[in-house]
Design a protein around this motif. Sequence first.
Motif, PDB file in Angstrom:
ATOM      1  N   ASP A 297       0.811  -1.224   0.000  1.00 36.91           N
ATOM      2  CA  ASP A 297       0.000   0.000   0.000  1.00 36.91           C
ATOM      3  C   ASP A 297       0.839   1.266   0.000  1.00 36.91           C
ATOM      4  O   ASP A 297       0.308   2.362  -0.153  1.00 36.91           O
ATOM      5  CB  ASP A 297      -0.951  -0.002   1.205  1.00 36.91           C
ATOM      6  CG  ASP A 297      -0.245   0.223   2.528  1.00 36.91           C
ATOM      7  OD1 ASP A 297       0.892  -0.265   2.678  1.00 36.91           O
ATOM      8  OD2 ASP A 297      -0.832   0.868   3.424  1.00 36.91           O
ATOM      9  N   CYS A 298       2.164   1.127   0.190  1.00 37.67           N
ATOM     10  CA  CYS A 298       3.003   2.329   0.193  1.00 37.67           C
ATOM     11  C   CYS A 298       3.891   2.397  -1.052  1.00 37.67           C
ATOM     12  O   CYS A 298       4.909   3.090  -1.057  1.00 37.67           O
ATOM     13  CB  CYS A 298       3.841   2.387   1.463  1.00 37.67           C
ATOM     14  SG  CYS A 298       4.794   0.922   1.804  1.00 37.67           S
ATOM     15  N   GLY A 328       7.977   4.798   3.163  1.00 30.37           N
ATOM     16  CA  GLY A 328       6.824   4.645   4.057  1.00 30.37           C
ATOM     17  C   GLY A 328       6.573   3.244   4.540  1.00 30.37           C
ATOM     18  O   GLY A 328       5.552   2.985   5.210  1.00 30.37           O
ATOM     19  N   ALA A 329       7.462   2.303   4.242  1.00 33.95           N
ATOM     20  CA  ALA A 329       7.237   0.911   4.631  1.00 33.95           C
ATOM     21  C   ALA A 329       7.532   0.703   6.115  1.00 33.95           C
ATOM     22  O   ALA A 329       8.656   0.904   6.571  1.00 33.95           O
ATOM     23  CB  ALA A 329       8.097  -0.021   3.788  1.00 33.95           C
ATOM     24  N   ALA A 330       6.501   0.302   6.884  1.00 30.79           N
ATOM     25  CA  ALA A 330       6.678   0.019   8.305  1.00 30.79           C
ATOM     26  C   ALA A 330       6.939  -1.459   8.545  1.00 30.79           C
ATOM     27  O   ALA A 330       7.544  -1.833   9.551  1.00 30.79           O
ATOM     28  CB  ALA A 330       5.438   0.459   9.079  1.00 30.79           C
ATOM     29  N   TYR A 359       5.258  -4.592   0.975  1.00 34.31           N
ATOM     30  CA  TYR A 359       5.573  -3.410   1.771  1.00 34.31           C
ATOM     31  C   TYR A 359       4.274  -2.811   2.305  1.00 34.31           C
ATOM     32  O   TYR A 359       3.420  -2.378   1.529  1.00 34.31           O
ATOM     33  CB  TYR A 359       6.280  -2.361   0.918  1.00 34.31           C
ATOM     34  CG  TYR A 359       7.592  -2.808   0.293  1.00 34.31           C
ATOM     35  CD1 TYR A 359       8.666  -3.200   1.087  1.00 34.31           C
ATOM     36  CD2 TYR A 359       7.762  -2.818  -1.092  1.00 34.31           C
ATOM     37  CE1 TYR A 359       9.872  -3.580   0.521  1.00 34.31           C
ATOM     38  CE2 TYR A 359       8.960  -3.203  -1.674  1.00 34.31           C
ATOM     39  CZ  TYR A 359      10.011  -3.583  -0.854  1.00 34.31           C
ATOM     40  OH  TYR A 359      11.202  -3.963  -1.418  1.00 34.31           O
ATOM     41  N   SER A 361       2.374  -0.039   5.030  1.00 38.37           N
ATOM     42  CA  SER A 361       2.566   1.198   5.785  1.00 38.37           C
ATOM     43  C   SER A 361       2.200   1.006   7.246  1.00 38.37           C
ATOM     44  O   SER A 361       1.595  -0.009   7.637  1.00 38.37           O
ATOM     45  CB  SER A 361       1.687   2.298   5.194  1.00 38.37           C
ATOM     46  OG  SER A 361       0.314   1.966   5.375  1.00 38.37           O
ATOM     47  N   GLU A 362       2.540   1.991   8.053  1.00 31.71           N
ATOM     48  CA  GLU A 362       2.185   1.942   9.477  1.00 31.71           C
ATOM     49  C   GLU A 362       0.680   1.884   9.651  1.00 31.71           C
ATOM     50  O   GLU A 362       0.166   1.169  10.526  1.00 31.71           O
ATOM     51  CB  GLU A 362       2.762   3.157  10.205  1.00 31.71           C
ATOM     52  CG  GLU A 362       2.499   3.134  11.709  1.00 31.71           C
ATOM     53  CD  GLU A 362       3.084   4.345  12.420  1.00 31.71           C
ATOM     54  OE1 GLU A 362       2.818   4.489  13.622  1.00 31.71           O
ATOM     55  OE2 GLU A 362       3.791   5.127  11.767  1.00 31.71           O
TER      56      GLU A 362
END
Length: 462
Positions: A297-298, A328-330, A359, A361-362
Motif C-alpha cells: 500500500d506504500c 513509508g514501509a513500516a 511493503y 505502511s504503518e
Amino acid sequence: MAKITFSLGGVHPDDAKLAKDRPIEVLPLPQTVYVSMAQHLGAPAKPVVAVGDVVKTGQVIAEPGGFISAFVHAPASGTVKSIAPRKDLAGNWMTHIEIAVEGDEWAEGIDLSDTLVTEIPEDRAFILDRIKANGVVGLGGATFPTHVKLNPAPGSVAECLIINGAECEPYLTSDYRIMLEHPKEIVLGAAIMQKVLGGCKCVIGIEENKPAAIEKMRAAVGELHLGNIEVVSLKKKYPQGGEKQLIDAVMHRQVGSGGLPISVGAVVQNVATSLAVYEAVQKNKPLITNTLTITGDCLPVEKMHNYLFRIGMPLSYIAEQAGGVPEGAAKLISGGPMMGKAIANLDACTVKGSSSILYLSEAATRREPETNCIRCGKCAEACPMGLEPFLLNKLARAGKTDELEANAVQDCIECGCCLYTCPAHLPLLDIIRQAKGQVMGIIRARAAAAKAAAEAAKAAKN
C-alpha cells in the motif's frame, strides 16, 4: 445459481490486486546466490557438492534427506564458496550453499526452448521420477514434495484433482500472471498429474475477481482438447484457496480432523506447482525459478513488479532491483497480509515457495489496543474450520493444553480470519498459533513414544 464456495466462515478483505497488470519480468542474476537446504516441508536436503566445486545451472547440489524431502539444484553456474549456516526469512539459522555466480551455463539434458510439448508420457513411474528428480514441491505455501503427494498410499483413490488458482490472499498476483502468460503449460501440468493419479476428474478453481485468467485457462483447455478438465469460477471469499476449503467448495466433502485430502478422494495442487510439473516432466527443468510479487500500500503502481526469480537470490538484491525499500514501509512481509510472515532479515534469500515482498505502511499494520472480549461470536462465525477462537484464546491463556487439544486447536489453519473480525482487537491468531505449536509438540511426542513402545514390544516378542 449459487456461487461455488466453502460452507463455513470466511471473510471479505479488499483484494488489493494492485500489481495484476504488471507482466512478469526476468530478474538478472546477482553476483552471489545462497541456496537453502530447508526450502521444502520435511527433512532438509543433504549437500552433495563441496567447497571449490564448479557447478552448472540446474545441476543437483543437494539430495533428499528423508522420505519427505526434495532435491535442490544450482540456480546459476559458478563456484561453491561455502556450505554453512545462514539466517533465513524468520531469522533462523539454516544450512545454505553459497555459489559465486560466474554465468548461466545450464546442465545437459534440460530443454530451454519455448516449444510447447503436448504429448504426455504414458509411463507413470517415469513421470514421478522426473517430478522427484527435478525437486518439485507444492508452491501454494506448504512446499510439500509433489512426488510424494501424487503417490498416495495403497488403498487410497484419487477421485478429483483440484488445481488451486484462487490466489485469495490480498495483494498477491504472481499466480494470476502465470495463468495469463502460461495457461497451456499449467493445463498440461494438470493433465500430467491426472495421468499419475489414474485419470481422475480435474477441476481448476479460480476466484471470480480474475475473469481474464478464467477466460485464458478455459481457452487453453479447449485448444488442448482436454475434456476431463473443468475450469470453475469461485466466489471471492478468503480463504477460498485453503486446501480443505477448496475441497468443500468443489466436491462438497469435508476432511475430518487430522485427516488428509486423499481421505475424501481429493488431491490439491497450486497452479504454480502445475507449471513446475510441466517443466519438470516435459522439459526436464528443475524447480529453480518461481514468480514473486513486489507490491504494497506504500508503493505507487508503476514501482510494483511480478518477477521471475531464481532461488537463492538475496531479498535485499531483489528490493534494490525494484527501486529500493519505500520510505513509508513500516513492515515487510513474505507472502500475503493474512498468512504471510514478517521478514526479519532482508539478507535472507528466496526459496522455492517465495511469493512476494509486501511493503505495508504503518496505517496498514498498526494494531489497536486490546480490550476485553465481548462474546460477540464473530470470530467463530468467521472461522472456516468451525472452531471457537474465543474459547481457544481463553484456554491458551490458562495453559490448558489438554482442553485445547480436545477443542481441536491443532486443526487451525492460521488463516487470521478471527483476528480480522475481532472488535476487541484480541491477538487471537498469535495466541492460538503458539498454543497450536505446543499441542502439536505433545501429539508428536506421544506418537513417538507409542512407536518406540511398539518397537520394544516387537523386539521382546522376537
